[in-house]
Design a protein around this motif. Structure first.
Motif, mmCIF file in Angstrom:
data_model
loop_
_atom_site.group_PDB
_atom_site.id
_atom_site.type_symbol
_atom_site.label_atom_id
_atom_site.label_comp_id
_atom_site.label_asym_id
_atom_site.label_seq_id
_atom_site.Cartn_x
_atom_site.Cartn_y
_atom_site.Cartn_z
ATOM 1 N N GLY A 169 -15.943 1.205 7.393
ATOM 2 C CA GLY A 169 -16.867 1.044 6.273
ATOM 3 C C GLY A 169 -16.483 1.862 5.068
ATOM 4 N N ALA A 170 -15.652 2.880 5.280
ATOM 5 C CA ALA A 170 -15.256 3.760 4.175
ATOM 6 C C ALA A 170 -14.002 3.289 3.456
ATOM 7 C CB ALA A 170 -15.036 5.179 4.707
ATOM 8 N N LEU A 171 -13.325 2.264 3.977
ATOM 9 C CA LEU A 171 -12.032 1.891 3.427
ATOM 10 C C LEU A 171 -12.107 1.522 1.954
ATOM 11 C CD1 LEU A 171 -10.374 -0.169 6.306
ATOM 12 C CD2 LEU A 171 -9.907 2.178 5.617
ATOM 13 N N ASP A 172 -13.091 0.698 1.605
ATOM 14 C CA ASP A 172 -13.177 0.243 0.211
ATOM 15 C C ASP A 172 -13.432 1.401 -0.739
ATOM 16 O OD1 ASP A 172 -12.662 -2.345 0.882
ATOM 17 O OD2 ASP A 172 -14.752 -2.989 0.861
ATOM 18 N N ARG A 173 -14.365 2.279 -0.392
ATOM 19 C CA ARG A 173 -14.662 3.370 -1.322
ATOM 20 C C ARG A 173 -13.521 4.374 -1.375
ATOM 21 N NH1 ARG A 173 -18.752 4.680 2.727
ATOM 22 N NH2 ARG A 173 -18.341 6.666 3.739
ATOM 23 N N GLU A 174 -12.770 4.543 -0.262
ATOM 24 C CA GLU A 174 -11.617 5.438 -0.306
ATOM 25 C C GLU A 174 -10.540 4.881 -1.239
ATOM 26 O OE1 GLU A 174 -12.205 7.295 4.189
ATOM 27 O OE2 GLU A 174 -10.864 5.599 3.858
ATOM 28 N N TYR A 175 -10.378 3.566 -1.225
ATOM 29 C CA TYR A 175 -9.407 2.980 -2.151
ATOM 30 C C TYR A 175 -9.879 3.121 -3.594
ATOM 31 C CZ TYR A 175 -4.941 0.607 -1.740
ATOM 32 O OH TYR A 175 -3.604 0.338 -1.723
ATOM 33 N N ARG A 176 -11.210 3.025 -3.810
ATOM 34 C CA ARG A 176 -11.725 3.217 -5.175
ATOM 35 C C ARG A 176 -11.484 4.640 -5.643
ATOM 36 N NH1 ARG A 176 -16.068 0.001 -3.432
ATOM 37 N NH2 ARG A 176 -17.496 1.776 -3.292
ATOM 38 N N VAL A 177 -11.633 5.604 -4.753
ATOM 39 C CA VAL A 177 -11.336 6.999 -5.110
ATOM 40 C C VAL A 177 -9.889 7.117 -5.580
ATOM 41 C CG1 VAL A 177 -11.016 9.324 -4.186
ATOM 42 C CG2 VAL A 177 -13.071 8.020 -3.596
ATOM 43 N N PHE A 178 -8.989 6.551 -4.798
ATOM 44 C CA PHE A 178 -7.568 6.657 -5.147
ATOM 45 C C PHE A 178 -7.275 5.946 -6.461
ATOM 46 C CE2 PHE A 178 -3.389 4.531 -4.967
ATOM 47 C CZ PHE A 178 -2.576 5.644 -5.039
ATOM 48 N N ARG A 179 -7.769 4.730 -6.596
ATOM 49 C CA ARG A 179 -7.458 3.960 -7.806
ATOM 50 C C ARG A 179 -8.042 4.634 -9.055
ATOM 51 N NH1 ARG A 179 -6.781 -1.557 -5.702
ATOM 52 N NH2 ARG A 179 -4.650 -1.492 -4.895
ATOM 53 N N GLN A 180 -9.209 5.207 -8.947
ATOM 54 C CA GLN A 180 -9.760 5.935 -10.088
ATOM 55 C C GLN A 180 -8.930 7.169 -10.381
ATOM 56 O OE1 GLN A 180 -11.835 5.441 -12.360
ATOM 57 N NE2 GLN A 180 -13.627 4.309 -11.712
ATOM 58 N N ALA A 181 -8.516 7.873 -9.348
ATOM 59 C CA ALA A 181 -7.763 9.112 -9.554
ATOM 60 C C ALA A 181 -6.457 8.859 -10.295
ATOM 61 C CB ALA A 181 -7.489 9.787 -8.214
ATOM 62 N N VAL A 182 -5.827 7.708 -10.056
ATOM 63 C CA VAL A 182 -4.536 7.434 -10.691
ATOM 64 C C VAL A 182 -4.682 6.543 -11.921
ATOM 65 C CG1 VAL A 182 -3.315 7.695 -8.513
ATOM 66 C CG2 VAL A 182 -4.073 5.411 -9.212
ATOM 67 N N SER A 183 -5.928 6.225 -12.313
ATOM 68 C CA SER A 183 -6.134 5.322 -13.451
ATOM 69 C C SER A 183 -5.752 5.964 -14.778
ATOM 70 C CB SER A 183 -7.595 4.859 -13.503
ATOM 71 O OG SER A 183 -8.471 5.952 -13.746
ATOM 72 N N VAL A 184 -5.696 7.276 -14.809
ATOM 73 C CA VAL A 184 -5.283 8.023 -16.001
ATOM 74 C C VAL A 184 -4.216 9.022 -15.541
ATOM 75 C CG1 VAL A 184 -6.027 9.567 -17.846
ATOM 76 C CG2 VAL A 184 -7.580 7.803 -17.005
ATOM 77 N N PRO A 185 -3.135 9.158 -16.268
ATOM 78 C CA PRO A 185 -2.096 10.115 -15.847
ATOM 79 C C PRO A 185 -2.657 11.527 -15.656
ATOM 80 C CG PRO A 185 -1.271 8.721 -17.625
ATOM 81 C CD PRO A 185 -2.740 8.422 -17.489
ATOM 82 N N SER A 186 -2.156 12.186 -14.632
ATOM 83 C CA SER A 186 -2.648 13.535 -14.332
ATOM 84 C C SER A 186 -2.489 14.476 -15.508
ATOM 85 C CB SER A 186 -1.920 14.106 -13.105
ATOM 86 O OG SER A 186 -2.334 13.444 -11.931
ATOM 87 N N VAL A 222 0.838 -1.193 0.000
ATOM 88 C CA VAL A 222 0.000 0.000 0.000
ATOM 89 C C VAL A 222 0.873 1.243 0.000
ATOM 90 C CG1 VAL A 222 -1.674 1.336 1.342
ATOM 91 C CG2 VAL A 222 -1.965 -1.139 1.100
ATOM 92 N N VAL A 223 1.892 1.233 0.838
ATOM 93 C CA VAL A 223 2.782 2.391 0.917
ATOM 94 C C VAL A 223 3.428 2.673 -0.432
ATOM 95 C CG1 VAL A 223 4.935 3.257 1.930
ATOM 96 C CG2 VAL A 223 3.229 2.118 3.372
ATOM 97 N N ASP A 224 3.961 1.631 -1.063
ATOM 98 C CA ASP A 224 4.648 1.832 -2.340
ATOM 99 C C ASP A 224 3.694 2.385 -3.398
ATOM 100 O OD1 ASP A 224 6.916 0.873 -1.156
ATOM 101 O OD2 ASP A 224 6.749 -1.150 -2.004
ATOM 102 N N GLU A 225 2.491 1.819 -3.457
ATOM 103 C CA GLU A 225 1.517 2.262 -4.464
ATOM 104 C C GLU A 225 1.121 3.713 -4.236
ATOM 105 O OE1 GLU A 225 -2.879 0.976 -6.262
ATOM 106 O OE2 GLU A 225 -2.203 0.187 -4.313
ATOM 107 N N VAL A 226 0.808 4.041 -2.992
ATOM 108 C CA VAL A 226 0.298 5.377 -2.699
ATOM 109 C C VAL A 226 1.408 6.422 -2.826
ATOM 110 C CG1 VAL A 226 -0.717 6.847 -0.923
ATOM 111 C CG2 VAL A 226 -1.591 4.526 -1.266
ATOM 112 N N LEU A 227 2.573 6.143 -2.289
ATOM 113 C CA LEU A 227 3.637 7.155 -2.328
ATOM 114 C C LEU A 227 4.152 7.386 -3.739
ATOM 115 C CD1 LEU A 227 5.718 6.698 0.936
ATOM 116 C CD2 LEU A 227 3.781 8.197 0.444
ATOM 117 N N ALA A 228 4.079 6.383 -4.593
ATOM 118 C CA ALA A 228 4.463 6.607 -5.995
ATOM 119 C C ALA A 228 3.548 7.645 -6.630
ATOM 120 C CB ALA A 228 4.404 5.293 -6.769
ATOM 121 N N ALA A 229 2.249 7.543 -6.332
ATOM 122 C CA ALA A 229 1.306 8.529 -6.857
ATOM 123 C C ALA A 229 1.524 9.892 -6.214
ATOM 124 C CB ALA A 229 -0.122 8.056 -6.617
#
Length: 970
Positions: free
Chosen positions: A322-339, A189-196
């Motif tokens: 209860g928010a963990l899954d949707r927070e991860y979806r927010v992050f994964r969607q945000a990085v799904s396309v280069p900024s 998780v750390v590696d994925e998030v900090l890379a973004a």
């Protein structure tokens, strides 16, 4: 002067207060004098309760939601709590259209959990957007509007606690993420998030000093807005001012956008309505646009790491876990396309000059290539050839065989392929590079490396001492890549909405391949057909906006409406599919006009052949009109032997009315209520559907009389009582005649099409026809919508009732999209029309119309389409009925064969029509690739009448999409 306020970096761990409900209830009574029951609510760092009072004034003993009891985290100072109240009051004052809560009681409590600040905040009615259900574009836009209004209201406001340092302040997001990452046990998780984070930081840090700052809410999210109670409403309230602080102003929008990304069906591009709405009220600067998406990425990163930290600190916090899954979806969607790509799309959407991408100008291919048009309107795709997976490759090889030395499918122009069939999301239809086919192996000499920051890439290619050797006959993918992305795994095709953004990363190899702007190079040995396919223009790039809808609005009458507020531009059809200019394929479940399917080759060939022979008015003597009339008459009972040809359903019903008036010498007509028969004077006069004309009943002429709509589901007589419709209608007809009204005829659809294909009660037409004929009138069956095999078990609707009308009017299906209307009656009735003068319809029954009509009949018969209506229609109806077991909104399924209606109701007892829901459902279905429209006087019935060639797979695709919509929202 600044007060001492909270600094997250001094205390990065914030477990929320945990006060027992019983103790909070007692303190609420003793400290604030409020006797109430409390219901625990979720919160990340505070403790919240819903306050319900009992027996208060005006409630007559019933529970009343007074508001929310908020126990603030003890780390926050009183100045910060005051800041929240001041900010809410400012928004209420500056923008009273935005509903916000007010403080009803406030103070410090000594509790078993320590000294806590307590507030009772007024209840704001409505519901949040909490959860991950679908957010329609209008709701997303409203989120942007609310964020802008809050920001405008708070502009210029100063407060001693404004400089507080919160973990949610995007100015500090990079530091917050790195701080929490030190305690995160999952290194993946750390590696994925900090890379973004590192990627976003490089952009934001360069822009930070130029970004405006102000006090803001910074939490206008799906959890913190409320929409009024009602079926389809827009949020108009903002709550929870707990994150108010001074920060970058653009962060307000970034936070709002992030909350959209976890919802059903959301992609990066789902936020565009919010961005446009925000910018319309509070214009963004160029720097803010460039910073916006990196800030969304940072928001997603902080959400993931903070949420996981909060659960580690407070594993009983159900809200946080209860928010963990949707927070991860927010992050994964945000990085799904280069900024950088998202920023390019945002800049184009807001009218900012686009950032330039890599450019290649040197020609490296010493050949004159043919340019292959792969777009929706290309002749390459005619006759359904596009549905073959290798359609474009096959055409390229044909061009090579015809003498072309090379063929190029250009970059950046949408391409139609079979892969788009059945897709619920817009396809990746825009190639980011060109595709090259070569007649002979070809060597590209010299360097294809860096040219001013651009790299030219070929795949496949073999590198030799002489250069790159490209193979013959195989597709070679050619693209220009920005040097810094040269080794990245970049997409070969992207959705049309994303293409402007990808132009920042990928260029156009047209110049390298010798493709001239404005058209194709020609090949001397190319055939005529090959030349026809080589006419695409590279000037029609993704940067050219489509203004066709605006032009339509300027030149067409407003009353000549179109489906959908923002309709796709449909330029091709095939069988039960429709295709837009971006290569998106839709399943057509509404188009009974295209009865034998869109672009049927047999019908198209018949029309083309006849156009080459003769097309003139129907007064000339030619075989087509006679042969077609004989075929139509042969489909009807023997006594219906005389045919009139016109051009539409409206003309057909109008003529039918004139015929019965002429034959009887009378003018009065009896019609069923809630029906639609056309737009001409006479057909409109007998149309009483208030959906088509809200004043239909009040404005009908004196010669039109009505009987109750024989609707056994929601009419005046329901269920078994529906057998009362026929005798009541018959009595009404006899009473009109007895009162001196000369009844010329009775008109109705034998299956109630306008209401969604509702079958008339058994025996209805027999009793009513008997009464009409008893008083000397004639009967008209309006088969325009339901006739011609659509009902499956019956070719004509009147067959289901076991009657034979005196006059039949039919259109729509008979022409398969070509304007053909037909009226058939008995010879002696037709002969009486001479009392009205002569009859002439210039193009009714013209040679081309007759040829097309005959071809449509050919297809219905040869392809067994009436039987297909039985088989697919019954399967479709069964699946629709099954939806009613899972979704309360489903009232019933009407109809037969491939004329079905799915009626939506809010209550199955009262049958309150779900009008707004039905419209919203149709809009959501379009986003999933399904074309559907509402019908009925209440516009609460899905009008399911697809081309007769519709397949079981298409029917399943529709029901699956509808099930998703009913499950996840609209």
């Amino acid at each position: 002067m600044h007060s001492a306020v909270f600094d997250y970096f001094s205390q990065p761990e914030l477990p929320s207060p945990v006060l027992p409900t019983a103790e909070a209830t007692a303190l609420l009574a003793t400290e604030f004098g409020i006797d109430a029951t409390l219901e625990s609510l979720g919160s990340q760092q505070d403790q919240n309760f819903l306050v319900r009072t009992t027996g208060t004034t005006g409630t007559t003993g019933s529970d009343r939601r007074l508001g929310v009891l908020k126990l603030s985290n003890p780390c926050f100072t009183e100045a910060e709590i005051d800041l929240q109240s001041v900010a809410a009051a400012r928004v209420a004052s500056e923008h009273p259209e935005v509903r916000v809560p007010t403080v009803l009681a406030s103070g410090w409590w000594d509790t078993s959990a320590g000294r806590l600040h307590a507030r009772v905040i007024s209840f704001v009615s409505g519901s949040t957007l909490t959860g991950s259900g679908y957010l329609r574009p209008a709701v997303v836009a409203q989120l942007g509007t609310l964020a802008a209004r809050v920001q405008l209201a708070l502009a210029g406001l100063e407060h001693p606690a404004a400089h507080r340092t919160l973990q949610w302040d995007l100015r500090h997001a990079v530091r917050v993420a790195r701080t929490i990452a030190e305690t995160e046990p999952d290194r993946a998780v750390v590696d994925e998030v900090l890379a973004a984070v590192d990627g976003a930081a490089s952009v934001v840090e360069a822009l930070g000093d130029r970004l405006p700052r102000q006090l803001g809410h910074f939490d206008v999210t799906d959890d913190n807005v409320l929409r009024p109670d009602g079926p389809v409403t827009l949020p108009d309230a903002v709550i929870d001012f707990g994150d108010v602080a001074e920060s970058w102003a653009v962060g307000e929008l970034a936070v709002t956008l992030s909350s959209v990304l976890h919802h059903d069906g959301a992609t990066v591009w789902s936020v565009l309505p919010a961005v446009r709405a925000f910018h319309a009220l509070r214009p963004l600067s160029s720097d803010e646009v460039d910073a916006l998406w990196p800030l969304v990425v940072l928001r997603g990163a902080v959400l993931v790491l903070s949420g996981r930290q909060q659960v580690r600190l407070d594993d009983d916090n159900a809200y946080a876990s209860g928010a963990l899954d949707r927070e991860y979806r927010v992050f994964r969607q945000a990085v799904s396309v280069p900024s950088a790509v998202v920023t390019g799309v945002l800049r184009r959407a807001l009218g900012f000059p686009p950032a330039t991408g890599p450019t290649w100008t040197r020609r490296v291919l010493d050949l004159d290539p043919m340019l292959l048009d792969g777009g929706t309107r290309s002749p390459v795709h005619d006759d359904g050839r596009w549905t073959a997976p290798d359609a474009l490759a096959t055409e390229a090889r044909r061009l090579l065989d015809a003498g072309a030395p090379a063929v190029v499918l250009p970059a950046w122009l949408p391409v139609l392929t079979s892969a788009a069939i059945g897709a619920e999301e817009p396809p990746a239809s825009v190639p980011t590079g060109a595709t090259l086919w070569l007649a002979e192996p070809t060597t590209i000499p010299g360097e294809t490396g860096d040219q001013g920051g651009a790299v030219l890439q070929f795949d496949p290619a073999d590198r030799t001492d002489d250069g790159l050797v490209l193979p013959a006959g195989l597709p070679v993918h050619v693209r220009v890549v920005a040097a810094e992305h040269g080794d990245a795994d970049l997409p070969r095709a992207v959705p049309a909405v994303a293409a402007p953004g990808w132009r920042r990363v990928l260029g156009d190899p047209a110049a390298a391949l010798g493709v001239r702007q404005g058209g194709a190079c020609t090949a001397a040995a190319a055939s005529t057909t090959a030349t026809a396919t080589a006419t695409a223009s590279t000037t029609a790039t993704v940067t050219a906006p489509d203004d066709l809808l605006a032009r339509r609005d300027r030149v067409l009458a407003e009353v000549q409406e179109h489906y959908y507020a923002e309709p796709p531009r449909i330029e091709r059809g095939w069988r039960d599919l429709l295709v837009d200019v971006d290569g998106r394929v839709y399943t057509d479940l509404v188009n009974n006009v295209a009865s034998v399917g869109h672009a049927h080759p047999h019908v198209a060939a018949a029309a083309a052949r006849q156009h080459r022979l003769l097309n003139t008015n129907s007064r000339f003597h030619y075989a087509g009109i006679v042969e077609y009339a004989e075929r139509v008459a042969a489909l009807l009972p023997d006594e219906l032997d005389t045919v009139f040809f016109v051009n539409s359903g409206s003309e057909a019903t109008d003529l039918a009315l004139r015929i019965v008036m002429a034959a009887t010498g009378r003018t009065d007509i009896v019609a069923m209520r809630e029906a639609y028969h056309g737009w001409t004077y006479a057909s409109d006069a007998v149309s009483t559907s208030i959906a088509d004309n809200p004043n239909a009943l009040a404005t009908r002429p004196a010669w039109v009389h009505t009987v109750d709509a024989a609707n056994a589901y929601r009419g005046v007589h329901r269920g078994a009582d529906a057998n009362r419709y026929a005798p009541e209608a018959a009595e009404r007809i006899r009473a009109l005649a007895a009162a001196g009204h000369g009844i010329a005829g009775f008109i109705c659809e034998p299956v109630y099409g306008n209401a969604g294909g509702i079958a008339l009660p058994d025996g209805y037409l027999r009793q009513v026809y008997d009464a009409v004929r008893e008083v000397g009138g004639l009967t008209i069956a309006d088969e325009v919508q339901v006739g011609f095999g659509r009902l499956g078990h019956w070719f004509w609707g009147f067959e289901q009732q076991g009657v034979v009308p005196d006059v039949v009017a039919v259109a729509k299906s008979v022409g398969g999209g070509t304007p053909i209307g037909i009226v058939v009656t008995r010879r002696e009735i037709a002969d009486r029309y001479r009392t009205q003068g002569y009859f002439f319809s210039s193009t009714g029954g013209s040679p081309v119309s007759a040829a097309v009509g005959a071809a449509v009949l050919d297809v219905i018969e040869s392809e067994g389409l009436q039987q297909n209506a039985v088989v697919v229609g019954e399967h479709l109806a069964d699946r629709l009925r099954a939806l009613g077991d899972r979704h309360a909104l489903v009232g019933t399924v009407h109809g037969s064969g491939l004329y079905l209606g799915l009626e939506f109701v809010r209550d199955r007892t009262t049958l309150e029509p779900a009008t707004e829901e039905t419209a919203a459902i149709c809009d959501r279905l379009l986003t999933l690739g399904i074309v559907m429209q509402p019908t009925g006087d209440h516009q609460n019935v899905l009008k399911i009448k697809p081309p007769l060639v519709v397949t079981r797979e298409s029917a399943d695709r529709f029901v699956d999409a509808l099930d998703r919509v009913l499950t996840t929202g609209w």
